[in-house]
Design a protein around this motif. Structure first.
Motif, short mmCIF file in Angstrom:
data_model
loop_
_atom_site.label_atom_id
_atom_site.label_comp_id
_atom_site.label_asym_id
_atom_site.label_seq_id
_atom_site.Cartn_x
_atom_site.Cartn_y
_atom_site.Cartn_z
N PRO A 205 45.98 25.11 38.21
CA PRO A 205 46.14 25.79 36.90
C PRO A 205 46.36 27.28 37.06
O PRO A 205 45.64 27.96 37.80
N ILE A 206 47.39 27.79 36.38
CA ILE A 206 47.70 29.21 36.40
C ILE A 206 47.38 29.75 35.00
O ILE A 206 48.06 29.43 34.04
N THR A 207 46.34 30.57 34.92
CA THR A 207 45.93 31.09 33.63
C THR A 207 46.57 32.44 33.37
O THR A 207 46.62 33.29 34.27
N PRO A 208 47.07 32.66 32.16
CA PRO A 208 47.73 33.94 31.85
C PRO A 208 46.76 35.11 31.86
O PRO A 208 45.56 34.95 31.63
N ALA A 209 47.29 36.29 32.16
CA ALA A 209 46.50 37.53 32.17
C ALA A 209 47.22 38.57 31.32
O ALA A 209 48.43 38.50 31.13
N VAL A 210 46.46 39.52 30.80
CA VAL A 210 47.04 40.57 29.97
C VAL A 210 47.90 41.50 30.81
O VAL A 210 48.94 41.98 30.38
N TYR A 211 47.47 41.79 32.04
CA TYR A 211 48.24 42.64 32.93
C TYR A 211 48.13 42.11 34.36
O TYR A 211 47.20 41.35 34.68
#
Length: 300
Positions: A205-211
Motif C-alpha cells: 500500500p502506497i499512502t498519499p502524503a501532503v509533501y
C-alpha cells in the motif's frame, strides 16, 4: 555521445549524467509543471520511484540487445561493448582475507565513463511507457518522477488510471529489466479531493502524503525552508563547540561543507516565495546565515 546527440537518441526527460543538467534542474522542471497545473485550477499528483541497486542490476544480455535494436549499435561497435561488459569478476577483501571470486553477469561499472551512459540507454523504455499513458516522467539517473494533472471533476478517474494502467506496467517493465522498485511515495497537493484508499503497487500500500522530498528538495517551500534552517542551526551548534579548537581556515572549511552547501543546494526553487515566508525566516538567520539573499526576493 556525438552519435547519440546527433541522432537525437538521448531521452530529453533524463537529467542524469548529461551536460547542463542536474538534480536541481530536474526538480525545477517537475515543480514548475505542477505549479502551472495548480495555477490553472487543476489537481496534480506526483509519484516518486526509487530503483534500488540500479547500476548493479543492469542485465548485460538485455542491455546489448537494446543497444543493437533501439540505438543501431552494431558490428564492430557492438563487439566493443560486448567485450567491455563480459569477463568481469569481483571479490570482497578485508585486510588479508579475500572472498571467492565470482563472474559478473549483470551491472555496469560504477565510476566509469561508460557506466552512466549505458544505464541511461538501458532505462529509456521506461520513459516511453510512462509517456504512452499520458503521464509525464522525469528521471535523474535511477530516481524516477511520474506526475500528471487534471480537472478536479475527473480526479477519481485519473486516480484509477494511475493505479490500474501505468504503475502496474511500470512494475512489469522494471521486472523485465531486472530493476528493483525499492519504494514509492505519492504526493497529492489537493489532498481533500483525491480518494482516501491507498494505492497498491505490487501488493504494497502506497499512502498519499501532503509533501514529499524529491532529490533532496521538499516540494513544499514552507517545509523546505524550515528543514533547511533547522539543519543549518543544528550544524552551527555542533561547530560552535570546536570553534576554539581548530584553525580558522579549517573552521571555515567546515562551515562551507556543513552549512553553506545546505543553503546553496536547491536555492533556485526559492525564487518567488511569498514575502511572509521570507520574513518569518529572516530574523532567525540574522548574524549567522542569510537564507533569503536579495536575489531570491519575490519578483512582484
Amino acid at each position: 555521445m556525438e552519435y547519440l546527440s546527433f541522432a537525437d537518441l538521448l531521452p530529453s526527460l533524463q537529467s542524469g549524467f548529461r551536460p547542463d543538467h542536474s538534480s536541481e534542474t530536474a526538480v525545477l522542471r517537475v515543480l514548475s509543471d505542477i505549479l502551472q497545473a495548480v495555477d490553472r485550477g487543476d489537481s496534480a499528483a506526483l509519484i516518486l520511484l526509487d530503483l534500488s541497486a540500479a547500476s548493479d542490476t543492469v542485465n548485460h544480455e538485455v542491455l546489448l540487445k537494446r543497444l543493437q535494436m533501439s540505438f543501431g549499435i552494431d558490428n564492430t561497435a557492438y563487439k566493443w561493448f560486448q567485450s567491455y561488459l563480459s569477463g568481469r569478476h569481483q571479490h570482497m577483501r578485508r585486510g588479508s582475507t579475500k572472498s571467492l571470486t565470482i563472474q559478473l553477469v549483470c551491472g555496469v561499472p560504477q565510476g566509469s565513463v561508460l557506466g552512466p551512459v549505458l544505464f541511461v540507454l538501458y532505462t529509456v523504455d521506461l520513459i516511453s511507457l510512462i509517456k504512452s499513458h499520458g503521464l509525464i516522467p522525469h528521471l535523474y539517473a535511477d530516481d524516477t518522477q511520474i506526475y500528471s494533472s487534471c480537472s478536479p471533476a475527473f480526479i477519481t478517474d485519473c486516480w484509477v488510471h494511475w493505479r490500474r494502467c501505468s504503475l502496474d506496467e511500470v512494475q512489469q517493465v522494471a521486472a523485465q529489466l531486472r530493476l528493483n522498485l525499492d519504494s514509492m511515495v505519492c504526493n497529492k497537493p489537493s489532498i481533500h479531493k483525491l480518494p482516501v484508499s491507498a494505492m497498491l503497487i505490487d501488493g504494497v500500500p502506497i499512502t498519499p502524503a501532503v509533501y514529499v522530498r524529491d532529490l533532496g528538495i521538499y516540494l513544499s517551500m514552507r517545509t523546505h525552508v524550515q528543514r533547511t534552517v533547522s539543519r543549518c542551526y543544528a550544524a552551527l551548534r555542533q561547530l560552535r563547540q570546536i570553534i576554539h579548537s581548530v584553525l580558522a581556515a579549517t573552521f571555515q572549511t567546515l562551515v562551507v561543507a556543513l552549512v553553506h552547501f545546505r543553503l546553496d543546494y536547491g536555492n533556485s526553487v526559492l525564487v518567488g516565495i511569498p514575502v511572509y515566508l521570507e520574513t518569518a525566516v529572516r530574523p532567525q538567520c540574522s548574524g549567522t546565515a542569510h537564507l533569503s539573499p536579495p536575489t531570491l526576493r519575490p519578483h512582484q
